[in-house]
Design an enzyme around this catalytic site. Sequence first.
Site, PDB file in Angstrom:
ATOM      1  N   LEU A   1      11.360   1.523   6.865  1.00 40.75           N
ATOM      2  CA  LEU A   1      10.694   1.940   5.633  1.00 40.75           C
ATOM      3  C   LEU A   1      11.397   3.197   5.112  1.00 40.75           C
ATOM      4  O   LEU A   1      11.628   4.131   5.883  1.00 40.75           O
ATOM      5  CB  LEU A   1       9.223   2.267   5.915  1.00 40.75           C
ATOM      6  CG  LEU A   1       8.454   2.604   4.634  1.00 40.75           C
ATOM      7  CD1 LEU A   1       8.103   1.321   3.895  1.00 40.75           C
ATOM      8  CD2 LEU A   1       7.204   3.401   4.931  1.00 40.75           C
TER       9      LEU A   1
ATOM     10  N   LYS B   1       6.508  -1.715   1.952  1.00 44.15           N
ATOM     11  CA  LYS B   1       5.304  -1.167   2.596  1.00 44.15           C
ATOM     12  C   LYS B   1       4.163  -2.158   2.378  1.00 44.15           C
ATOM     13  O   LYS B   1       3.292  -1.964   1.516  1.00 44.15           O
ATOM     14  CB  LYS B   1       4.990   0.220   2.005  1.00 44.15           C
ATOM     15  CG  LYS B   1       4.175   1.113   2.940  1.00 44.15           C
ATOM     16  CD  LYS B   1       4.219   2.551   2.485  1.00 44.15           C
ATOM     17  CE  LYS B   1       3.208   3.435   3.182  1.00 44.15           C
ATOM     18  NZ  LYS B   1       3.338   3.547   4.640  1.00 44.15           N
TER      19      LYS B   1
ATOM     20  N   TYR C   1       0.835  -1.204   0.000  1.00 45.36           N
ATOM     21  CA  TYR C   1       0.000   0.000   0.000  1.00 45.36           C
ATOM     22  C   TYR C   1       0.865   1.248   0.000  1.00 45.36           C
ATOM     23  O   TYR C   1       2.088   1.175   0.182  1.00 45.36           O
ATOM     24  CB  TYR C   1      -0.943   0.004   1.213  1.00 45.36           C
ATOM     25  CG  TYR C   1      -0.273   0.352   2.525  1.00 45.36           C
ATOM     26  CD1 TYR C   1       0.586  -0.544   3.144  1.00 45.36           C
ATOM     27  CD2 TYR C   1      -0.485   1.582   3.137  1.00 45.36           C
ATOM     28  CE1 TYR C   1       1.216  -0.226   4.344  1.00 45.36           C
ATOM     29  CE2 TYR C   1       0.137   1.912   4.340  1.00 45.36           C
ATOM     30  CZ  TYR C   1       0.983   0.998   4.935  1.00 45.36           C
ATOM     31  OH  TYR C   1       1.608   1.327   6.111  1.00 45.36           O
TER      32      TYR C   1
ATOM     33  N   GLU D   1      12.648   2.540  13.829  1.00 47.80           N
ATOM     34  CA  GLU D   1      11.734   3.616  13.432  1.00 47.80           C
ATOM     35  C   GLU D   1      10.519   3.596  14.345  1.00 47.80           C
ATOM     36  O   GLU D   1      10.436   2.794  15.281  1.00 47.80           O
ATOM     37  CB  GLU D   1      11.326   3.459  11.969  1.00 47.80           C
ATOM     38  CG  GLU D   1      10.644   2.138  11.670  1.00 47.80           C
ATOM     39  CD  GLU D   1      10.322   1.937  10.193  1.00 47.80           C
ATOM     40  OE1 GLU D   1      10.197   2.916   9.437  1.00 47.80           O
ATOM     41  OE2 GLU D   1      10.161   0.769   9.805  1.00 47.80           O
TER      42      GLU D   1
END
Length: 293
Positions: free
Chosen positions: A205, A149, A34, A181
Amino acid sequence: MNNTICYLNGQYQPLSEARISPLDRGFLYSDGVYEVIPVYSRYPFRMEEHLRRLQKSLDGIRLQNPHSTEEWKKIILRIIAEAPFEDQTLYFQVTRGADIKRDPPFPIGVPQTVFLFTAPLIRPTPQQRENGVGAVTAPDIRWGRCDLKTVALLPNVLARQFSVDAGCVETIMIRDGYLTEGSATNVFVVKNGIILTPPQDHRVLPGITCDVVLELAAKHGAPYEVRAITEAEVRNADELWITSSTKEVLAIATLDGQVVGQGEFAGKPGPVTRQMHAWYCAFRDELMRHGRG
Ligand code: PLP
């Protein structure tokens, strides 16, 4: 409820009427990827970069891109145009489709499921901007390809709920003693005036907002380093901030209940964070003025 026009497998229809099969592999296996694009005054910010990242995610799970870049842009711009709000969060997802049976290997001859919808953009409140927000830390329990993702977001969901339960806005994840993260953000540390963020390897990411921030640091001559950051460095940071498409640049004022930083800016957005946020806003607003989101 948000009942804007969405896109599902070639059809534009009200979101409340959209239906997919329970055999969809996105539902059964989280077998899909996505993207989320922030839209300001109906301009999709960094659309090309988001479409490039989508391609990388698709390549990473060996799923063919169902659309050319031009086709994607057409669909995205139509969904944005149909919405009754100016600033939006555009979401889109591609899964490996719905077969007639539940079977893990890739199905043959099954079209991908393509879904897009948009919602009002929820940005940090003026108070959160002014004071910063709270964050907590947790072990990073995700898989080995966090650079993709994918819609397999259960660890992120659990991490995010952990921060909600603590009355905080984000959970910052630590793997083997190093910062990775946030549950849905990239993390920046400031120490002695130097901006630090972890390398974009398989553990994080590659954030589109993170890239914008690094570009702005380079453009304005702000010192920065992309390198591994220890948990101790996170806890001893002078300033901490998170970035994402919807949070932009947002200061962390407390971490695990401890005030971030010392002296004048202890527990408040520090000077480097404020400067970066100002550069970010100016850059975004300039692009939007010229319609080049
Ligand atoms: N890291 C994770 C795990 C995310 O889910 C996101 C965004 O949702 C980000 C970082 C920030 O990426 P971007 O700046 O492209 O929104």
